[in-house]
Design a protein around this motif. Structure first.
Motif, PDB file in Angstrom:
ATOM      1  N   GLU A 112      17.698 -21.164   6.973  1.00 47.97           N
ATOM      2  CA  GLU A 112      16.252 -20.932   6.993  1.00 47.97           C
ATOM      3  C   GLU A 112      15.753 -21.164   5.580  1.00 47.97           C
ATOM      4  O   GLU A 112      16.247 -20.547   4.635  1.00 47.97           O
ATOM      5  CB  GLU A 112      15.934 -19.501   7.413  1.00 47.97           C
ATOM      6  CG  GLU A 112      16.053 -19.248   8.881  1.00 47.97           C
ATOM      7  CD  GLU A 112      15.568 -17.856   9.266  1.00 47.97           C
ATOM      8  OE1 GLU A 112      15.424 -16.983   8.377  1.00 47.97           O
ATOM      9  OE2 GLU A 112      15.359 -17.628  10.462  1.00 47.97           O
ATOM     10  N   GLY A 132      12.222 -21.403   3.321  1.00 50.53           N
ATOM     11  CA  GLY A 132      10.782 -21.178   3.251  1.00 50.53           C
ATOM     12  C   GLY A 132      10.042 -22.342   2.633  1.00 50.53           C
ATOM     13  O   GLY A 132      10.570 -23.037   1.757  1.00 50.53           O
ATOM     14  N   ALA A 189       9.956 -22.224  -1.098  1.00 52.23           N
ATOM     15  CA  ALA A 189      11.237 -22.008  -1.774  1.00 52.23           C
ATOM     16  C   ALA A 189      11.522 -23.040  -2.860  1.00 52.23           C
ATOM     17  O   ALA A 189      12.407 -22.834  -3.688  1.00 52.23           O
ATOM     18  CB  ALA A 189      12.374 -22.000  -0.757  1.00 52.23           C
ATOM     19  N   GLY A 221       5.800 -14.292   2.564  1.00 47.89           N
ATOM     20  CA  GLY A 221       6.860 -14.995   3.266  1.00 47.89           C
ATOM     21  C   GLY A 221       6.847 -16.467   2.935  1.00 47.89           C
ATOM     22  O   GLY A 221       5.831 -17.020   2.519  1.00 47.89           O
ATOM     23  N   GLU A 273       9.324 -17.852   0.837  1.00 54.59           N
ATOM     24  CA  GLU A 273      10.025 -18.092  -0.427  1.00 54.59           C
ATOM     25  C   GLU A 273      11.543 -18.043  -0.250  1.00 54.59           C
ATOM     26  O   GLU A 273      12.283 -18.358  -1.171  1.00 54.59           O
ATOM     27  CB  GLU A 273       9.624 -17.037  -1.460  1.00 54.59           C
ATOM     28  CG  GLU A 273       8.161 -17.052  -1.804  1.00 54.59           C
ATOM     29  CD  GLU A 273       7.777 -15.943  -2.764  1.00 54.59           C
ATOM     30  OE1 GLU A 273       7.214 -16.261  -3.813  1.00 54.59           O
ATOM     31  OE2 GLU A 273       8.050 -14.763  -2.451  1.00 54.59           O
ATOM     32  N   GLU A 274      12.011 -17.674   0.924  1.00 54.75           N
ATOM     33  CA  GLU A 274      13.416 -17.397   1.130  1.00 54.75           C
ATOM     34  C   GLU A 274      14.236 -18.632   1.482  1.00 54.75           C
ATOM     35  O   GLU A 274      13.715 -19.646   1.915  1.00 54.75           O
ATOM     36  CB  GLU A 274      13.591 -16.342   2.234  1.00 54.75           C
ATOM     37  CG  GLU A 274      13.092 -16.774   3.600  1.00 54.75           C
ATOM     38  CD  GLU A 274      11.599 -16.572   3.826  1.00 54.75           C
ATOM     39  OE1 GLU A 274      11.166 -16.850   4.949  1.00 54.75           O
ATOM     40  OE2 GLU A 274      10.856 -16.180   2.914  1.00 54.75           O
ATOM     41  N   LYS A 305      18.140 -18.701   3.386  1.00 55.79           N
ATOM     42  CA  LYS A 305      19.291 -17.906   3.797  1.00 55.79           C
ATOM     43  C   LYS A 305      20.059 -18.606   4.900  1.00 55.79           C
ATOM     44  O   LYS A 305      19.517 -19.430   5.634  1.00 55.79           O
ATOM     45  CB  LYS A 305      18.869 -16.509   4.241  1.00 55.79           C
ATOM     46  CG  LYS A 305      18.029 -16.470   5.496  1.00 55.79           C
ATOM     47  CD  LYS A 305      17.661 -15.039   5.840  1.00 55.79           C
ATOM     48  CE  LYS A 305      16.837 -14.984   7.093  1.00 55.79           C
ATOM     49  NZ  LYS A 305      16.484 -13.624   7.460  1.00 55.79           N
ATOM     50  N   LYS A 344      21.310 -18.584   8.304  1.00 56.45           N
ATOM     51  CA  LYS A 344      20.875 -17.915   9.533  1.00 56.45           C
ATOM     52  C   LYS A 344      22.030 -17.767  10.512  1.00 56.45           C
ATOM     53  O   LYS A 344      22.205 -16.725  11.135  1.00 56.45           O
ATOM     54  CB  LYS A 344      19.743 -18.722  10.168  1.00 56.45           C
ATOM     55  CG  LYS A 344      19.344 -18.295  11.544  1.00 56.45           C
ATOM     56  CD  LYS A 344      18.195 -17.357  11.495  1.00 56.45           C
ATOM     57  CE  LYS A 344      17.684 -17.105  12.912  1.00 56.45           C
ATOM     58  NZ  LYS A 344      17.343 -15.747  13.108  1.00 56.45           N
TER      59      LYS A 344
END
Length: 113
Positions: free
Chosen positions: A32, A34, A37, A101, A103-104, A106, A108
């Protein structure tokens, strides 16, 4: 190119989990990422293929899930979608937004064997 270091970090997570959970091969990685990001997806894909050669994730597919950018609009008192930082609220035009939200980055999900 910070995408290379991002891929090296992803590989460290994959290898650490392979050792602790006992899988021998990663087939697919879902990330995932963003919208805010700052990750260039084409560069990330290129680096992922280069970094994972000869590892537990060699030839693994990289699937990217785009996460929209969101912000809290103080005058509207609600969550809104934005395109980039410092955008105005799409509803009221205010610039009193707080990014909440997008900016992430990760991991998943993984498909392993």
């Amino acid at each position: 190119m910070h995408e290379m270091s991002l891929c090296e970090g992803i590989l460290q997570v994959l290898e650490s989990n392979a050792a602790s959970q006992g899988y021998r091969r990663v087939k697919t990685v879902w990330l995932e990422i963003g919208q805010l990001a700052g990750v260039e997806q084409a560069a990330l894909r290129f680096c992922f293929d280069a970094v994972t050669r000869g590892t537990v994730a060699d030839s693994a597919a990289l699937e990217i899930i785009d996460v929209p950018a969101q912000a809290w609009c103080m005058p509207c008192a609600r969550q809104v979608n934005i395109e980039q930082r410092f955008d105005a609220c799409p509803d009221c035009g205010s610039y009193q937004l707080q990014v909440s939200g997008g900016e992430e980055m990760k991991i998943k999900e993984l498909e392993v064997e």
